[in-house]
Write an enzyme that holds these catalytic residues in place. Sequence first.
Site, PDB file in Angstrom:
ATOM      1  N   PHE A 189      -2.527  15.874   4.642  1.00 33.26           N
ATOM      2  CA  PHE A 189      -2.929  15.328   3.343  1.00 33.26           C
ATOM      3  C   PHE A 189      -1.758  15.454   2.382  1.00 33.26           C
ATOM      4  O   PHE A 189      -1.431  16.536   1.923  1.00 33.26           O
ATOM      5  CB  PHE A 189      -4.145  16.074   2.792  1.00 33.26           C
ATOM      6  CG  PHE A 189      -4.851  15.309   1.703  1.00 33.26           C
ATOM      7  CD1 PHE A 189      -4.343  15.274   0.412  1.00 33.26           C
ATOM      8  CD2 PHE A 189      -6.012  14.610   1.966  1.00 33.26           C
ATOM      9  CE1 PHE A 189      -4.980  14.564  -0.588  1.00 33.26           C
ATOM     10  CE2 PHE A 189      -6.667  13.898   0.976  1.00 33.26           C
ATOM     11  CZ  PHE A 189      -6.147  13.867  -0.300  1.00 33.26           C
TER      12      PHE A 189
ATOM     13  N   ARG B 158      -0.303  12.332  -8.781  1.00 33.66           N
ATOM     14  CA  ARG B 158       0.330  11.020  -8.620  1.00 33.66           C
ATOM     15  C   ARG B 158       1.738  10.981  -9.204  1.00 33.66           C
ATOM     16  O   ARG B 158       2.602  10.248  -8.727  1.00 33.66           O
ATOM     17  CB  ARG B 158      -0.507   9.931  -9.300  1.00 33.66           C
ATOM     18  CG  ARG B 158      -1.830   9.610  -8.645  1.00 33.66           C
ATOM     19  CD  ARG B 158      -2.409   8.327  -9.253  1.00 33.66           C
ATOM     20  NE  ARG B 158      -3.812   8.132  -8.929  1.00 33.66           N
ATOM     21  CZ  ARG B 158      -4.263   7.582  -7.820  1.00 33.66           C
ATOM     22  NH1 ARG B 158      -3.401   7.212  -6.886  1.00 33.66           N
ATOM     23  NH2 ARG B 158      -5.563   7.411  -7.619  1.00 33.66           N
TER      24      ARG B 158
ATOM     25  N   GLU C  15       0.840  -1.204   0.000  1.00 33.23           N
ATOM     26  CA  GLU C  15       0.000   0.000   0.000  1.00 33.23           C
ATOM     27  C   GLU C  15       0.869   1.245   0.000  1.00 33.23           C
ATOM     28  O   GLU C  15       2.022   1.215   0.428  1.00 33.23           O
ATOM     29  CB  GLU C  15      -0.905   0.018   1.238  1.00 33.23           C
ATOM     30  CG  GLU C  15      -2.321  -0.455   0.983  1.00 33.23           C
ATOM     31  CD  GLU C  15      -3.168   0.597   0.262  1.00 33.23           C
ATOM     32  OE1 GLU C  15      -2.596   1.462  -0.443  1.00 33.23           O
ATOM     33  OE2 GLU C  15      -4.391   0.554   0.399  1.00 33.23           O
TER      34      GLU C  15
ATOM     35  N   ASP D  65      -3.907   4.718   6.830  1.00 34.13           N
ATOM     36  CA  ASP D  65      -4.444   5.719   7.763  1.00 34.13           C
ATOM     37  C   ASP D  65      -5.549   5.118   8.631  1.00 34.13           C
ATOM     38  O   ASP D  65      -5.260   4.565   9.681  1.00 34.13           O
ATOM     39  CB  ASP D  65      -4.891   7.001   7.041  1.00 34.13           C
ATOM     40  CG  ASP D  65      -5.741   6.730   5.816  1.00 34.13           C
ATOM     41  OD1 ASP D  65      -6.347   5.654   5.713  1.00 34.13           O
ATOM     42  OD2 ASP D  65      -5.816   7.628   4.959  1.00 34.13           O
TER      43      ASP D  65
ATOM     44  N   LYS E 145       0.005   6.511   9.060  1.00 29.65           N
ATOM     45  CA  LYS E 145      -0.566   7.543   9.926  1.00 29.65           C
ATOM     46  C   LYS E 145      -1.226   6.857  11.128  1.00 29.65           C
ATOM     47  O   LYS E 145      -2.443   6.668  11.155  1.00 29.65           O
ATOM     48  CB  LYS E 145      -1.624   8.368   9.180  1.00 29.65           C
ATOM     49  CG  LYS E 145      -1.113   9.246   8.062  1.00 29.65           C
ATOM     50  CD  LYS E 145      -2.287  10.028   7.480  1.00 29.65           C
ATOM     51  CE  LYS E 145      -1.869  10.943   6.347  1.00 29.65           C
ATOM     52  NZ  LYS E 145      -3.034  11.676   5.780  1.00 29.65           N
TER      53      LYS E 145
END
Length: 223
Positions: free
Chosen positions: A194, A207, A141, A145, A173
């Site tokens: 973010f 990205r 991944e 979060d 996170k």
Amino acid sequence: KQVKAVADKGTEQIAAVNETGAIQTANAQAEADRAQQEAERLTIRNLDKVTKKSEAYIDSMVKRVGAEISRDYADKNLLLVSVLKGSVVFMADLMRAITIPARIDFMCVSSYGSGTKTSGVVKIIKDLDINLKGYDIVIVEDILDSGKTLHYLVNLLKSREPNSIEICTLFDKPERREVEVYAKYKGCDIPDAFIVGYGLDFDEKYRNLPFVGVLKPEVYGEV
């Protein structure tokens, strides 16, 4: 003399054509460079800051994680499962940092839509192609979060009877966790901000950035 004069004139014409072509190529390259610089300026304008997670820093994390997986799975049947789309950049670099035999497969899931908060409802858009029996799976991944998506995926893949399942994430996170999920392999912990770049997106943008930056709240509508 006439032949030499014609030859000299032909050489001059060829040189002139080559020079014109070189100038046109240089102009096209300069225009492309200006366009790229403008695109980067507009992109970075939406970032609060470019974090310490620079290209070199990310590269060192990926190599370390790759070495850890290579050590732990040396005598196992390793299958790397990339969760699209966010992990594709990390996956590409990670699998090249792994020095033991490994197979790869991809899943595409959705739980965000175009927002910034996970909905908790996971939709399988693309499932795995490989039968998992006999494999030692590492789910790859980009970021961990709330843990809701990975919690769902781990339970789903366990039902397919692999030998083992572990999680590998580039960024974690922990303060955002809502369900109990543990990543055995990770690049580093990060605060609740973010971030975009290196595969991470907001509404399918950013990205392709080679670094990671913190997105300004006004970009995604939160103050």
